[in-house]
Design an enzyme around this catalytic site. Structure first.
Site, short mmCIF file in Angstrom:
data_model
loop_
_atom_site.label_atom_id
_atom_site.label_comp_id
_atom_site.label_asym_id
_atom_site.label_seq_id
_atom_site.Cartn_x
_atom_site.Cartn_y
_atom_site.Cartn_z
N ASP A 63 0.80 -1.30 0.25
CA ASP A 63 0.10 -0.04 -0.11
C ASP A 63 0.91 1.28 0.04
O ASP A 63 2.25 1.23 -0.10
CB ASP A 63 -0.95 0.02 1.35
CG ASP A 63 -0.29 -0.14 2.48
OD1 ASP A 63 0.75 0.24 2.49
OD2 ASP A 63 -0.98 -0.22 3.57
N SER A 64 0.26 2.34 0.07
CA SER A 64 0.99 3.68 -0.08
C SER A 64 1.56 4.32 0.97
O SER A 64 2.20 5.07 1.19
CB SER A 64 0.23 4.67 -0.88
OG SER A 64 -1.02 5.16 -0.16
N GLY A 65 1.11 3.79 2.42
CA GLY A 65 1.29 4.43 3.69
C GLY A 65 0.05 5.44 3.99
O GLY A 65 0.13 5.59 5.19
N GLY A 66 -0.89 5.87 2.89
CA GLY A 66 -1.82 6.85 3.14
C GLY A 66 -2.78 6.40 4.41
O GLY A 66 -2.97 7.13 5.44
N TYR A 67 -3.10 5.25 4.29
CA TYR A 67 -4.20 4.63 5.33
C TYR A 67 -3.62 4.65 6.63
O TYR A 67 -4.28 5.11 7.72
CB TYR A 67 -4.72 2.99 5.09
CG TYR A 67 -5.65 2.85 6.17
CD1 TYR A 67 -6.97 3.21 6.01
CD2 TYR A 67 -5.28 1.92 7.00
CE1 TYR A 67 -7.93 2.79 6.89
CE2 TYR A 67 -6.17 1.41 7.92
CZ TYR A 67 -7.57 1.77 7.92
OH TYR A 67 -8.15 1.47 8.70
N GLN A 82 -11.86 6.83 -4.13
CA GLN A 82 -12.34 7.27 -2.85
C GLN A 82 -13.82 7.86 -3.08
O GLN A 82 -14.15 7.89 -4.01
CB GLN A 82 -11.23 8.21 -2.33
CG GLN A 82 -10.01 7.70 -1.55
CD GLN A 82 -10.22 6.64 -0.52
OE1 GLN A 82 -11.33 6.68 0.10
NE2 GLN A 82 -9.19 5.86 -0.02
N ASP A 116 -7.72 -7.83 0.60
CA ASP A 116 -6.60 -8.05 1.70
C ASP A 116 -7.26 -7.56 2.98
O ASP A 116 -8.40 -6.87 3.04
CB ASP A 116 -5.26 -7.13 1.57
CG ASP A 116 -5.58 -5.74 2.17
OD1 ASP A 116 -6.33 -4.95 1.50
OD2 ASP A 116 -5.49 -5.31 3.22
N GLY A 156 -11.30 3.24 1.18
CA GLY A 156 -12.20 3.89 1.98
C GLY A 156 -13.59 3.26 2.23
O GLY A 156 -14.39 4.06 2.62
N ASP A 207 -3.08 8.15 -1.18
CA ASP A 207 -4.48 8.67 -1.15
C ASP A 207 -4.93 9.28 0.17
O ASP A 207 -4.14 8.79 1.25
CB ASP A 207 -5.67 7.71 -1.76
CG ASP A 207 -5.52 6.52 -0.85
OD1 ASP A 207 -4.34 6.40 -0.11
OD2 ASP A 207 -6.51 5.75 -0.65
#
Lengths: 387, 387
Positions: free
Chosen positions: A103-107, A205, A282, A232, A157
């Site tokens: 993942d991008s780390g955003g969450y 999103q 996931d 989201g 995101d």
């Protein structure tokens, strides 16, 4: 000029092998540099370079995980990109030869980090480990994922909280789209670090607002990446709203590219989403809830800590998805979990992941056989039971 | 009359297969209802029905543990004898087909339980889990171990603290001997619960007082049981005093019966004790210290948390005792341990136990080959190194 000169940036990574006639479900094959992945697929979460409590050999031999997920946020903070780079990438660092998605780390910036601040530039946040300050931008999270060497990378995101009002959600989607443009541009202009093709998935999103989801799905579809994701969801909204949102978004996302529903969910959530055209999943549920004694079995969901299992010496599951499921009894696992023994976490995690992996493999089989719908209905009924 | 009518109560469970000419070291074979055990042997500690962090299949396939140890104190408190009995004994409860030795609970009463009180009758103590009051007697710890179904049971003893004065130690030995008489009598008068022969080992006590150790060793030898144990060592006394005590005791204990040194120790302790005629060992060190980042390797003892390993991508051990030892790097294990990941405990524990098991297997090989002494000297040198 970019290392991967293919002008399509990998959009042919996916092939649909079969589509269900009664539903939107499909079976496919994802081609990655570390191997092919039959879909629908469930990706065990390997946050910090380890699927918690499970040896890599058990992930392949007992669970047959086709791909695992790593968290950019965690890996960036610890062990850090310098170490991962010196190791030759995450595959090498953790001795894992199959595909990885990061993942991008955003969450995590929104769910774990402290003192976060969003700007057009990116997200400033404090490490949950040592309080140090960091900045994630659409560009540098790609740099990090290039070093990690994941087969599939995700764009940065903003995952808006639930509930949030339309005004906030609209602003959030606009920021996510701004970051998306920059991410795609940067992705096209940069090369893999490890000489292996990497794919980038953008993320839809928009919370539970249909108009925003439509706009976002169109934006994501236009980006023309090899696969697409829906973020989201499963953040607290009712399941019906999640399913409705998936239907709207999947009506817009291209048919010929894989669709990844991020962070979802229960076995029932997964079956309902496969029916609506999702290919990739996931979730921490099988491992995190497993460590706490929640078991997903062919007889329904079990809280192994309940007193009723104290002298039940039958195997964990009469239809065992993994070898540990038939080797160990409910009473023994209950004893381990109640006693706080590490082995309890290990056995629950292996069993639950094997259960999830077998469930999506079975869904694939049913889609290809043409009888997904009736099978799914019976499974949803079974899997909704709690014992 | 007793179920097992053999008047010798199993004293022929052991055969010496080879004795070293230069030292007291010997190689043997222990016959138990769950299989033969080549000696010298190291027994992984499976406190509450689990060797912490290790699947049973890894204990057999990767570590090749020939026998494991269970703690009567822990198993009695949780899951309790009722559950173990309903399961058909501990082997069945924990899905373990190889031999099991259980201690008597005596040591834990002194090291873990609260508010203990010793009387002629036995030891009253409070559970460390819920504070409930319990009584262990020489007789009821045999009842408990009969239900557990361990291949080798231990008598209840008092493990005196270190340091303690001669007066206290003398009184303590007297109590231990009083309990021993009752235990042997009760053992002879009772039957196994699971229709399988069980052996009972008495324990030599006496602290670091040579006169008391001699008296105790004579008392234990006279009991005529199938094997004998030495307790109360490695509790804080200097290693030299431990070795001297072993020499004194082993000079009295019969040659033709196995000798078990309880709760010892480091790899060097084990080699020195094998040289002095010990056949069986157990210790939490490889697992407990492993979980904390201490690794026993062919290059010496490593604290994997040290910064020097942060970017050392070489395998855990260049001479790998288990498959995890070659699969994973020092840098990866360091990352896992530093991050508090369960997998760190799993890998360290498997590696360390495999290291211990290989060490005693190698000692056996060298004894049988007739070159134990020189091999031992070189190993002690190697294993004393800290990196």
């Amino acid at each position: 000029m970019s290392y991967i000169c293919a002008a399509n940036f990998g959009q042919y990574m996916f092939e649909v092998q079969g589509s269900d006639r009664e539903t939107k479900a499909r079976a496919g094959l994802l081609h990655t540099p570390h191997g092919d992945i039959p879909t629908p697929v469930f990706m065990p979460v390997g946050t910090g370079g380890t699927v918690k409590g499970i040896l890599q050999r058990d992930l392949t031999d007992d669970i047959d995980a086709k791909i695992i997920l790593g968290n950019t946020y965690h890996l960036y903070l610890r062990p850090g990109t310098e170490i991962i780079k010196a190791a030759g990438g995450l595959h090498s660092f953790m001795s894992w030869g199959r595909p990885i998605l990061t993942d991008s780390g955003g969450y995590q910036v929104f769910s774990l980090a402290g003192n976060r601040k969003l700007t057009d530039e990116g997200a400033v946040f404090k490490s949950h480990i040592d309080g140090s300050r960091h900045l994630f931008t659409p560009e540098n999270v790609i740099d990090i994922q290039r070093i990690i060497g994941s087969d599939i990378m995700m764009v940065l995101d903003e995952c808006a909280p639930f509930p949030c009002d339309h005004r906030y959600a609209k602003k959030s989607v606009a920021l996510t789209h701004h970051w998306l443009d920059r991410a795609v541009q940067y992705f096209k202009a940069t090369d893999p670090v490890w000489n292996k093709e990497q794919f980038l998935f953008p993320i839809v999103q928009g919370g539970v607002f249909d108009d925003l989801r439509k706009i976002s799905a169109e934006k994501v579809a236009e980006a023309g990446m090899a696969g697409n994701a829906i973020g989201g969801l499963s953040v607290g909204e009712p399941a019906d709203e999640m399913y409705r949102t998936i239907e709207i978004v999947n009506g817009i996302l291209p048919q010929d590219k894989p669709r990844y529903l991020m962070g979802v969910g229960t076995p029932v959530n997964i079956l309902e989403s496969i029916e609506r055209g999702i290919d990739m999943f996931d979730c921490v549920m099988p491992t995190r809830n497993g460590r706490n004694g929640m078991l997903f079995t062919s007889e329904g969901i079990i809280n192994i800590k309940n007193r009723q299992w104290i002298d039940d010496f039958s195997p964990l599951d009469p239809d065992p998805p993994s070898s540990v499921s038939s080797t160990y009894s409910k009473a023994y696992l209950r004893h381990l979990i109640i006693s706080g023994e590490i082995l309890g976490s290990q056995i629950s995690s292996i069993h639950n992941l094997a259960f999830y992996l077998r469930l999506v493999a079975k869904a694939r089989e049913k889609i290809l056989e043409g009888n997904f719908k009736s099978w799914k209905e019976s499974m949803v009924k079974k899997l909704s039971e709690r014992r």
